[in-house]
Structures are given as C-alpha cells and as structure tokens.
Design a protein around this motif. Sequence first.
Motif, short mmCIF file in Angstrom:
data_model
loop_
_atom_site.label_atom_id
_atom_site.label_comp_id
_atom_site.label_asym_id
_atom_site.label_seq_id
_atom_site.Cartn_x
_atom_site.Cartn_y
_atom_site.Cartn_z
N PRO A 1 0.82 -1.09 0.03
CA PRO A 1 0.06 0.08 0.09
C PRO A 1 0.74 1.17 -0.03
CG PRO A 1 -0.90 -1.66 1.46
CD PRO A 1 0.59 -2.03 1.23
N ALA A 2 2.03 1.33 0.78
CA ALA A 2 2.63 2.39 1.07
C ALA A 2 3.44 2.73 -0.29
CB ALA A 2 3.81 2.36 2.16
N ALA A 3 4.13 1.35 -0.93
CA ALA A 3 4.92 1.94 -2.35
C ALA A 3 3.96 2.28 -3.36
CB ALA A 3 5.36 0.42 -2.70
N VAL A 4 2.80 1.37 -3.52
CA VAL A 4 2.10 1.75 -4.68
C VAL A 4 1.28 3.25 -4.62
CG1 VAL A 4 -0.39 1.03 -5.80
CG2 VAL A 4 1.39 -0.62 -5.00
N SER A 5 0.91 3.49 -3.39
CA SER A 5 0.38 4.99 -2.97
C SER A 5 1.10 5.95 -3.28
CB SER A 5 -0.24 5.08 -1.70
OG SER A 5 0.81 4.93 -0.64
N ARG A 6 2.63 5.73 -2.93
CA ARG A 6 3.72 6.77 -2.85
C ARG A 6 4.04 6.93 -4.55
NH1 ARG A 6 9.42 6.31 -3.64
NH2 ARG A 6 10.31 8.37 -2.89
N ARG B 1 3.17 10.12 -9.74
CA ARG B 1 2.94 10.02 -11.16
C ARG B 1 1.75 10.94 -11.60
NH1 ARG B 1 5.94 6.31 -10.06
NH2 ARG B 1 7.32 5.08 -11.45
N LEU B 2 0.73 10.84 -10.72
CA LEU B 2 -0.69 11.66 -10.83
C LEU B 2 -0.23 12.99 -10.65
CD1 LEU B 2 -3.37 9.51 -9.37
CD2 LEU B 2 -2.95 9.76 -11.53
N ALA B 3 0.81 13.36 -9.84
CA ALA B 3 1.30 14.87 -9.71
C ALA B 3 1.73 15.29 -10.94
CB ALA B 3 2.08 15.09 -8.56
N LEU B 4 2.42 14.69 -11.75
CA LEU B 4 2.98 15.02 -12.88
C LEU B 4 2.11 14.74 -14.26
CD1 LEU B 4 6.70 13.62 -12.03
CD2 LEU B 4 5.83 15.99 -12.09
N ASN C 1 0.46 12.18 -0.15
CA ASN C 1 0.38 13.89 -0.15
C ASN C 1 1.56 14.26 0.17
OD1 ASN C 1 -2.31 15.43 0.51
ND2 ASN C 1 -2.57 13.31 1.22
N ILE C 2 2.74 13.74 0.84
CA ILE C 2 4.16 14.10 0.84
C ILE C 2 4.86 13.82 -0.60
CG2 ILE C 2 6.35 13.81 1.79
CD1 ILE C 2 5.01 14.08 4.69
N SER C 3 4.57 12.56 -1.02
CA SER C 3 5.14 12.18 -2.33
C SER C 3 4.77 13.17 -3.60
CB SER C 3 4.70 10.60 -2.70
OG SER C 3 5.00 9.73 -1.69
N ALA C 4 3.49 13.44 -3.64
CA ALA C 4 3.20 14.46 -4.57
C ALA C 4 3.85 15.88 -4.35
CB ALA C 4 1.73 14.72 -4.36
N SER C 5 4.01 16.16 -3.08
CA SER C 5 4.93 17.52 -3.04
C SER C 5 6.29 17.33 -3.41
CB SER C 5 4.63 17.71 -1.60
OG SER C 5 3.42 18.18 -1.27
N VAL C 6 6.93 16.11 -3.10
CA VAL C 6 8.29 15.93 -3.38
C VAL C 6 8.61 15.82 -4.95
CG1 VAL C 6 10.22 14.06 -3.50
CG2 VAL C 6 8.85 14.68 -1.10
N ALA C 7 7.30 15.20 -5.52
CA ALA C 7 7.50 15.15 -7.05
C ALA C 7 7.41 16.52 -7.60
CB ALA C 7 6.33 14.18 -7.53
N LEU C 8 6.69 17.53 -7.26
CA LEU C 8 6.75 18.85 -7.54
C LEU C 8 7.72 19.65 -7.03
CD1 LEU C 8 2.65 19.11 -7.17
CD2 LEU C 8 4.00 18.92 -9.42
N GLY D 1 7.15 8.77 2.47
CA GLY D 1 6.64 9.69 1.54
C GLY D 1 7.65 10.34 0.90
N ILE D 2 8.92 10.76 1.95
CA ILE D 2 9.84 11.67 1.09
C ILE D 2 10.93 10.80 0.49
CG2 ILE D 2 9.57 13.35 2.63
CD1 ILE D 2 12.06 12.43 4.34
N GLY D 3 10.75 9.42 0.55
CA GLY D 3 11.62 8.28 -0.15
C GLY D 3 12.84 7.76 0.71
#
Length: 539
Positions: free
Chosen positions: A66-71, A76-79, A312-319, A391-393
Amino acid sequence: MSDNSRGSSFMAQAFILAAAAIITRVMGFLYKLPIINMIGDEGIGIYGMGGVVYNFFYILSSAGLPAAVSRMVSARLALKQNGNAHEVFKVSLKFALIIGLISSLVLFFGAGFFSSLINSPDAYYSLIALAPTVLITSVLSSFRGYFQGMGNTIPTAISQIIEQIFNAVFSILLVYVLMKRTDDISIAAGGGNAGTGIGALIGLLSIMLIYAMARGRIFRKIKRRKSYAEYESKSAILKEILRTAFPIIAGTAIFSFTGIIDSLMVISRIQVGGFSYNEALAFFGLLSNKFNALTTLPVAIASTMATAVIPNISASVALKDHASVGEKTNLALRLAMIICVPASFGMGIFADQIYKLIFPGAPAGGYLLAFGFPTIIFLSLYQISTGILQGIGQVKVPVMSALVGCLIKIPVNYVLLSIPQLNILGAVFGTFVCYAVAAPINVFLAYRYTGAKIDFKGIFVKPLFASIFMSGICYVSYYLIYSLYPSNAIALIISIFVGIVAYGLAMLMINGLGERELRAIPLGSKLIGFKAWLFGEGM
C-alpha cells in the motif's frame, strides 16, 4: 493548489481513514468479547499465537505494497502521468498474487513447523485457517494502495468496515459452533481465525466492485493525458516497487518478528519464573488480545494518518514543493499527538475501569495498561514518522530505527519476563523501551531530511499540558460520580465525556487547536466560531 487546500485535502483523507479505523477497532473489541467468554484467556492466547505468525507472513506479502503503490501512483498523478500510474497498479496486482500465493502455501504446509517454533502446538489449526487470508490480503493491499495514491481513501475505509463486519460475524459463529461440536479450544480458536479470512475476502470483493465502477472514469483520464509522459516498462515499475516496498517490509517485519520473539519468550521465560505452561499461555492472552488490542486503538489513528500522509508528501516531493513537505510533516505529527497523547493518559488512569467495562467476564490484566500506557505515544510517533519518511523516499530509515529498538527489546524481555513479580509486565516494558528508542530516531531523521523546523511546542508541549489537566478532571469526576451512583460503566462513560470537553477547552485556551486542525473534525467550523466567541478573537 494552495497550501490551505493541500492541508485540507490531507486532513480530510486522514479523517476518513481514522473514522474507519475507530469503527473497525471498536467492532474488533466487541466481537472478541464473546470469543473470550467462550474460550477463556487460555483459548484467546492460542488465538493470539496464530495471529503472531500470520502477521509475519502478512507483512512479508502485503505490508509494503500500500505504501509503495500509493507513493508511486501519487507521484505520477502529480506529474499528470495517469497511464503510468495505472500501470503501477497492474504490475503491483500481479506481484501481489504471486507473493501472496507463495506465502499462503508456505504457511499452510508449514503450519506444524511454525506452531512448534513458537512452542504452541495448539496454534496449528489457527495457522491452517489463516493461510488463505495471506493471499487475499496481499491482493487487497494493492487495490487499497492504488486508491490511496489517487487521494481517495473512501474505498479503503468502506472495504475495511465491510471486512470487519463479516470478520466479526463469522468469527463468533465459527467459535460457537466448533465449541458446541468439539469442546476443543484449539479447534475453536482456529475457527475464530478462519473468520478473519472470510472478512478479508468480502472486503476484497467490495473494493473490486468499487474499482469496476470507477474504471471507466480512470481510463478516460488516462486517454486525456497520454501526452504527458512516455510509457514506462513493466520491468522498470516492478524494480521500483521492489526497491520501495522492500525496506518498508523489512522494517515492519522486524517489529512483527519481535511479536514472535515475544510469544517465544513469554511462554519459556515466564515458566522459568515458576509458572506452568497454561499459566504462561493465559499471560500471553492478556498481552496479545487485551493490552495490545487496547493500546493499538489510538495508534490505529496515527497509522491512518501515516497512510494519508504518504501520497500527499510524495506528490509534494515530485513537484519539488519543499515548503509543503515541511508543513505537512508538522501537521501530521501535531494531529497524531493531539489525539494519541490524551488517549494514552485516559487509558492509564482508567485502566482497571476500562477492563471491567470491556471484559466483564474476564477483567484481569488492567495493570498492564496502567503501566504500559506511555507506549501508545511512542508507537504513534513511530507510525506517523514512518509514513513521513516513506513519503519523502527515505524508506530505509524506519528499518534502522526498528532494528535498534528491537535489539534493545530482546534482552529487556529476556531478563524481566523471568522475574516472578513482573512476569508478563516484562514484555510490556520491553515494548515500551523498543518504541521509546525507535520513535525519536525516526522523528529526528524525518526533520533532518525534510529540512523542516520542528514545532516542538505544538506537537508535544501543548497536548501534554492539556492531557495532564484532563487527567486530573477525569479522576475527580469519576470518583465523585461513583460516590453518588456506584456504577463503573456510568461513572466511566460520563468521566470520559467530561475529559474530552476538558481537553478540548484546555487546547483551545492554549491555542493548541488551530483552524486547520479544527476543520479536520466534524463541526469544526462551529468550533472555530465558538473559540472566537469564547476568547473574543478571530482566527
């Protein structure tokens, strides 16, 4: 998207999962009560022994997905790479089927070996019953991770509630039927564990139905956004899933393995202190199905926040939105402590009263909660900080902190469990020490990697101050009410309500609850207006 809307989105997702966690945990308590009454502390100890081994296999097959897939999906959705996000889901689903099937077969055919390994041959039937559940939950975790990565926690919440309802019904039914037919508590405990698999299967079918209903909308978005990224290969996605999930699995498995160590040590080391095997098994029942079940209720809320914070944090990191990462880090920890600190204090001061209310047929063991309540705070800190780090990797950090905590826990358990006056309290102290070491490591490194400035006062000082104030009010309230009307249930329920009000008012007075935290709860806007009226100020 503005900072306020991002924060609101995170809190809304966290609240949905927290509400589902509370509902499922309460149902979990309720359905175990008749089971405990039917098979007793020794039987529930056997039931718990099966759960210890199952949890280890569950973690190996499902915990990291769940954590890996959601991250990966949220990044990818953020991009705007919707096609690649869905490909992540498809690859993870195939992986879940393979790893889940292998784990189920190993547990099924190795049930005799594992029951001997934990010095509990009576757990054999429980392990057989739980083996298919490993495959089911593995697939289920992939679906949940995909929806969570899309910022939609409703499918997870719905499937969890449905899963727990059917789990409760079939667990009670199977224990009742098997006790009537065999009068063998080990077989009855196995039947209770079989209910877990039935619940998981219905939960899986429900989330598959939700996915089928959403599939058309998902593919329309994929078609619209085809130009945003090149197609990712399945092998590249699988490598990233493994690279992301493995450290998560390793860290969680370390703590799960300590559960197996607990079961081994409790049975053997307590007998060194002069107790019989059956007495040691009953002690383990107090630990696994009473103390652990109660303390993980508030911790479940922190876990849901960790689940919500990862995408949420993963999306912010991607951006590359570093300010938002720091803001969400403080917000997640603050929300977790606002809930878990008062919950731990309340459980500590009312330990015996809670046991008498929840376990009227077998109220023994309240002393474990009275001594072990601080564990809730540190375990919650570990869970939410783990979500932030994932979330931050920085997925390897929780593995390191878990390993350090567990290496300290083992000798503490070994020594304290054999002391007759302490017996099972030794395991409680060992768990406390484990998380009291692991959680600060996690939190320190989370802030170091995010570069955020810790809101120490908002996260720790204000909830602690308000909780101490609340505890005094609760204590006086309980004994005052009990002196007027000697009913433990009535005095406890009223005192809990008084404590919630006292804590809320104390937090409002010291500005421990800001506008964002208030908006995350039901009737939050009315509370904002109430605070402005009460203190004559705007927010």
